[in-house]
Design a protein around this motif. Sequence first.
Motif, PDB file in Angstrom:
ATOM      1  N   PRO A 217       0.812  -1.231   0.000  1.00 62.08           N
ATOM      2  CA  PRO A 217       0.000   0.000   0.000  1.00 62.08           C
ATOM      3  C   PRO A 217       0.842   1.276   0.000  1.00 62.08           C
ATOM      4  O   PRO A 217       0.467   2.264  -0.639  1.00 62.08           O
ATOM      5  CB  PRO A 217      -0.825  -0.118   1.281  1.00 62.08           C
ATOM      6  CG  PRO A 217      -0.931  -1.587   1.526  1.00 62.08           C
ATOM      7  CD  PRO A 217       0.385  -2.134   1.086  1.00 62.08           C
ATOM      8  N   ILE A 218       1.985   1.266   0.707  1.00 65.45           N
ATOM      9  CA  ILE A 218       2.871   2.441   0.704  1.00 65.45           C
ATOM     10  C   ILE A 218       3.371   2.710  -0.719  1.00 65.45           C
ATOM     11  O   ILE A 218       3.369   3.852  -1.196  1.00 65.45           O
ATOM     12  CB  ILE A 218       4.065   2.225   1.669  1.00 65.45           C
ATOM     13  CG1 ILE A 218       3.577   2.195   3.116  1.00 65.45           C
ATOM     14  CG2 ILE A 218       5.109   3.328   1.486  1.00 65.45           C
ATOM     15  CD1 ILE A 218       4.661   1.819   4.114  1.00 65.45           C
ATOM     16  N   ILE A 219       3.791   1.646  -1.404  1.00 67.68           N
ATOM     17  CA  ILE A 219       4.294   1.793  -2.778  1.00 67.68           C
ATOM     18  C   ILE A 219       3.198   2.320  -3.694  1.00 67.68           C
ATOM     19  O   ILE A 219       3.424   3.247  -4.480  1.00 67.68           O
ATOM     20  CB  ILE A 219       4.844   0.437  -3.293  1.00 67.68           C
ATOM     21  CG1 ILE A 219       6.144   0.089  -2.564  1.00 67.68           C
ATOM     22  CG2 ILE A 219       5.084   0.489  -4.799  1.00 67.68           C
ATOM     23  CD1 ILE A 219       6.644  -1.312  -2.840  1.00 67.68           C
ATOM     24  N   TRP A 220       2.020   1.733  -3.610  1.00 71.46           N
ATOM     25  CA  TRP A 220       0.937   2.149  -4.513  1.00 71.46           C
ATOM     26  C   TRP A 220       0.484   3.576  -4.211  1.00 71.46           C
ATOM     27  O   TRP A 220       0.202   4.355  -5.124  1.00 71.46           O
ATOM     28  CB  TRP A 220      -0.243   1.186  -4.401  1.00 71.46           C
ATOM     29  CG  TRP A 220      -1.267   1.425  -5.467  1.00 71.46           C
ATOM     30  CD1 TRP A 220      -1.192   1.087  -6.784  1.00 71.46           C
ATOM     31  CD2 TRP A 220      -2.536   2.079  -5.315  1.00 71.46           C
ATOM     32  NE1 TRP A 220      -2.321   1.487  -7.462  1.00 71.46           N
ATOM     33  CE2 TRP A 220      -3.157   2.094  -6.585  1.00 71.46           C
ATOM     34  CE3 TRP A 220      -3.203   2.644  -4.223  1.00 71.46           C
ATOM     35  CZ2 TRP A 220      -4.407   2.665  -6.788  1.00 71.46           C
ATOM     36  CZ3 TRP A 220      -4.446   3.207  -4.422  1.00 71.46           C
ATOM     37  CH2 TRP A 220      -5.039   3.213  -5.700  1.00 71.46           C
ATOM     38  N   TRP A 221       0.425   3.934  -2.932  1.00 79.17           N
ATOM     39  CA  TRP A 221       0.010   5.285  -2.530  1.00 79.17           C
ATOM     40  C   TRP A 221       0.986   6.333  -3.057  1.00 79.17           C
ATOM     41  O   TRP A 221       0.587   7.442  -3.430  1.00 79.17           O
ATOM     42  CB  TRP A 221      -0.080   5.346  -1.007  1.00 79.17           C
ATOM     43  CG  TRP A 221      -0.473   6.685  -0.473  1.00 79.17           C
ATOM     44  CD1 TRP A 221      -1.604   7.392  -0.765  1.00 79.17           C
ATOM     45  CD2 TRP A 221       0.276   7.494   0.434  1.00 79.17           C
ATOM     46  NE1 TRP A 221      -1.618   8.595  -0.082  1.00 79.17           N
ATOM     47  CE2 TRP A 221      -0.470   8.689   0.668  1.00 79.17           C
ATOM     48  CE3 TRP A 221       1.490   7.335   1.097  1.00 79.17           C
ATOM     49  CZ2 TRP A 221      -0.036   9.687   1.504  1.00 79.17           C
ATOM     50  CZ3 TRP A 221       1.927   8.345   1.946  1.00 79.17           C
ATOM     51  CH2 TRP A 221       1.171   9.508   2.137  1.00 79.17           C
ATOM     52  N   ARG A 222       2.273   5.990  -3.130  1.00 80.09           N
ATOM     53  CA  ARG A 222       3.292   6.931  -3.598  1.00 80.09           C
ATOM     54  C   ARG A 222       3.678   6.691  -5.059  1.00 80.09           C
ATOM     55  O   ARG A 222       4.673   7.243  -5.534  1.00 80.09           O
ATOM     56  CB  ARG A 222       4.549   6.820  -2.727  1.00 80.09           C
ATOM     57  CG  ARG A 222       4.319   6.997  -1.242  1.00 80.09           C
ATOM     58  CD  ARG A 222       5.606   6.827  -0.464  1.00 80.09           C
ATOM     59  NE  ARG A 222       6.503   7.951  -0.665  1.00 80.09           N
ATOM     60  CZ  ARG A 222       6.541   9.039   0.103  1.00 80.09           C
ATOM     61  NH1 ARG A 222       5.709   9.150   1.126  1.00 80.09           N
ATOM     62  NH2 ARG A 222       7.375  10.011  -0.148  1.00 80.09           N
ATOM     63  N   SER A 223       2.904   5.879  -5.770  1.00 77.25           N
ATOM     64  CA  SER A 223       3.293   5.479  -7.136  1.00 77.25           C
ATOM     65  C   SER A 223       3.404   6.666  -8.091  1.00 77.25           C
ATOM     66  O   SER A 223       4.190   6.625  -9.043  1.00 77.25           O
ATOM     67  CB  SER A 223       2.302   4.449  -7.686  1.00 77.25           C
ATOM     68  OG  SER A 223       0.978   4.966  -7.701  1.00 77.25           O
ATOM     69  N   HIS A 224       2.633   7.746  -7.842  1.00 75.04           N
ATOM     70  CA  HIS A 224       2.732   8.921  -8.722  1.00 75.04           C
ATOM     71  C   HIS A 224       4.135   9.515  -8.692  1.00 75.04           C
ATOM     72  O   HIS A 224       4.595  10.121  -9.662  1.00 75.04           O
ATOM     73  CB  HIS A 224       1.701   9.981  -8.305  1.00 75.04           C
ATOM     74  CG  HIS A 224       1.971  10.568  -6.956  1.00 75.04           C
ATOM     75  ND1 HIS A 224       1.643   9.913  -5.779  1.00 75.04           N
ATOM     76  CD2 HIS A 224       2.548  11.745  -6.586  1.00 75.04           C
ATOM     77  CE1 HIS A 224       2.008  10.663  -4.753  1.00 75.04           C
ATOM     78  NE2 HIS A 224       2.552  11.771  -5.207  1.00 75.04           N
ATOM     79  N   THR A 225       4.837   9.339  -7.541  1.00 74.86           N
ATOM     80  CA  THR A 225       6.195   9.873  -7.414  1.00 74.86           C
ATOM     81  C   THR A 225       7.150   9.173  -8.371  1.00 74.86           C
ATOM     82  O   THR A 225       8.112   9.782  -8.849  1.00 74.86           O
ATOM     83  CB  THR A 225       6.697   9.695  -5.959  1.00 74.86           C
ATOM     84  OG1 THR A 225       5.724  10.232  -5.057  1.00 74.86           O
ATOM     85  CG2 THR A 225       8.016  10.413  -5.741  1.00 74.86           C
ATOM     86  N   TYR A 287       2.612   4.733 -13.341  1.00 75.97           N
ATOM     87  CA  TYR A 287       2.873   3.719 -12.315  1.00 75.97           C
ATOM     88  C   TYR A 287       1.653   3.423 -11.447  1.00 75.97           C
ATOM     89  O   TYR A 287       1.596   2.371 -10.806  1.00 75.97           O
ATOM     90  CB  TYR A 287       4.061   4.136 -11.447  1.00 75.97           C
ATOM     91  CG  TYR A 287       5.374   3.776 -12.091  1.00 75.97           C
ATOM     92  CD1 TYR A 287       5.952   2.538 -11.889  1.00 75.97           C
ATOM     93  CD2 TYR A 287       6.021   4.675 -12.939  1.00 75.97           C
ATOM     94  CE1 TYR A 287       7.151   2.189 -12.497  1.00 75.97           C
ATOM     95  CE2 TYR A 287       7.216   4.335 -13.562  1.00 75.97           C
ATOM     96  CZ  TYR A 287       7.776   3.090 -13.329  1.00 75.97           C
ATOM     97  OH  TYR A 287       8.948   2.738 -13.955  1.00 75.97           O
ATOM     98  N   LYS A 288       0.676   4.294 -11.453  1.00 73.64           N
ATOM     99  CA  LYS A 288      -0.582   4.004 -10.764  1.00 73.64           C
ATOM    100  C   LYS A 288      -1.224   2.744 -11.334  1.00 73.64           C
ATOM    101  O   LYS A 288      -1.881   1.976 -10.622  1.00 73.64           O
ATOM    102  CB  LYS A 288      -1.530   5.204 -10.920  1.00 73.64           C
ATOM    103  CG  LYS A 288      -2.885   5.019 -10.266  1.00 73.64           C
ATOM    104  CD  LYS A 288      -3.767   6.220 -10.534  1.00 73.64           C
ATOM    105  CE  LYS A 288      -5.160   6.019  -9.955  1.00 73.64           C
ATOM    106  NZ  LYS A 288      -6.042   7.174 -10.220  1.00 73.64           N
ATOM    107  N   TYR A 289      -1.033   2.518 -12.639  1.00 82.76           N
ATOM    108  CA  TYR A 289      -1.566   1.333 -13.307  1.00 82.76           C
ATOM    109  C   TYR A 289      -0.525   0.212 -13.388  1.00 82.76           C
ATOM    110  O   TYR A 289      -0.865  -0.973 -13.288  1.00 82.76           O
ATOM    111  CB  TYR A 289      -2.026   1.694 -14.719  1.00 82.76           C
ATOM    112  CG  TYR A 289      -3.067   2.788 -14.776  1.00 82.76           C
ATOM    113  CD1 TYR A 289      -4.111   2.834 -13.843  1.00 82.76           C
ATOM    114  CD2 TYR A 289      -3.012   3.794 -15.739  1.00 82.76           C
ATOM    115  CE1 TYR A 289      -5.063   3.838 -13.890  1.00 82.76           C
ATOM    116  CE2 TYR A 289      -3.968   4.800 -15.791  1.00 82.76           C
ATOM    117  CZ  TYR A 289      -4.987   4.812 -14.858  1.00 82.76           C
ATOM    118  OH  TYR A 289      -5.934   5.809 -14.900  1.00 82.76           O
TER     119      TYR A 289
END
Length: 341
Positions: A217-225, A287-289
């Motif tokens: 979840p941390i990775i996906w939440w920050r995926s826009h970065t 990266y969100k997808y």
Amino acid sequence: MSKFGQQARFLLVLILTLALSIVVMYVNITNGTFDISVMDVLRTIFRVQTVRDYDLVIFDFRLPRIVIGALVGFALGIAGAVLQGITRNELADPGILGIHSAAGMAIVLYMFFIQDMVKGASWLSIMTMPIFGWLGGMAAALLLLLFARHRGVLDPQRLILVGIALSSGFGAMTLYISLKMDPQDFEMATVWLAGSIYNATWIQILALLPWIIILIPIIWWRSHTLNLLHLDEASVSGLGLNKNRERMIFLLCCVGLVSACVSVSGSIGFVGLIAPHIARKLVGLRYKYIVPVCGAIGMLMVLVGDFIGKTIFSPAELPAGIVISIVGVPYFVYLLFKKKN
């Protein structure tokens, strides 16, 4: 492609990949040394009718193996996508960068020096193994950051070369330590390092779950970065993004995921290399997808690899890591030539 069209394509790809994974799970749980019908599987799982032999085969052998394969594939696919994102290198992979080997070495050290002390509490041994794997993975990550920098910036070419060198070095140390083990432990370590999940247990699943539940979840939440990290230095500075801090956060998450996976499944390589390439072709560059699709593709790869390994040479078994490597090595060579040209 419009934003709506990209979202629709992402959902379609994700659903199809998960559906294929469910089909492979179904084939895995109903086929083996002896076949079990789907109705008998459902009756056993939902406790409608309990047959001792079916109960043993499904709950002690097949189901833990399927769950471990799905979780490990999901985590390794995502870790590969993130590593390729933070290094801006399409050849980056936890195995190629030496993280697998370092985590494996740390866990072999644990098996050699500490496991005998906690033999009376096997659950404690399994739960603490990922922590040792994480320490080994962190050692590899720190060495990568130290030797792959050029004028304060991570050099993609140096990263691959340093990673290959580290992988060879940690692999040699692992072999040396394993040769010092007694024959029974050596055999267990050798099979485990090849990337086998045939000894999967529910305790191993419990050891792996916290790392996945917290870090993904941390990775996906920050995926826009991760998308921003692909911009040039001036653009990133203008956005006020601390590039080094973000890379370190993602790197720590990746090392945690890979180390936890290595602790329960050994070294299953090339999932983190192949899954992001397939995902980018299917859903684009956001990266969100990419992150969830990479997880689903990695899950499918490990489940298929494990099924092939346990059936093609039956009654003997080929570790899933070896099956995936048979595909992964030619694909890696293809990518090298493609990038060169």
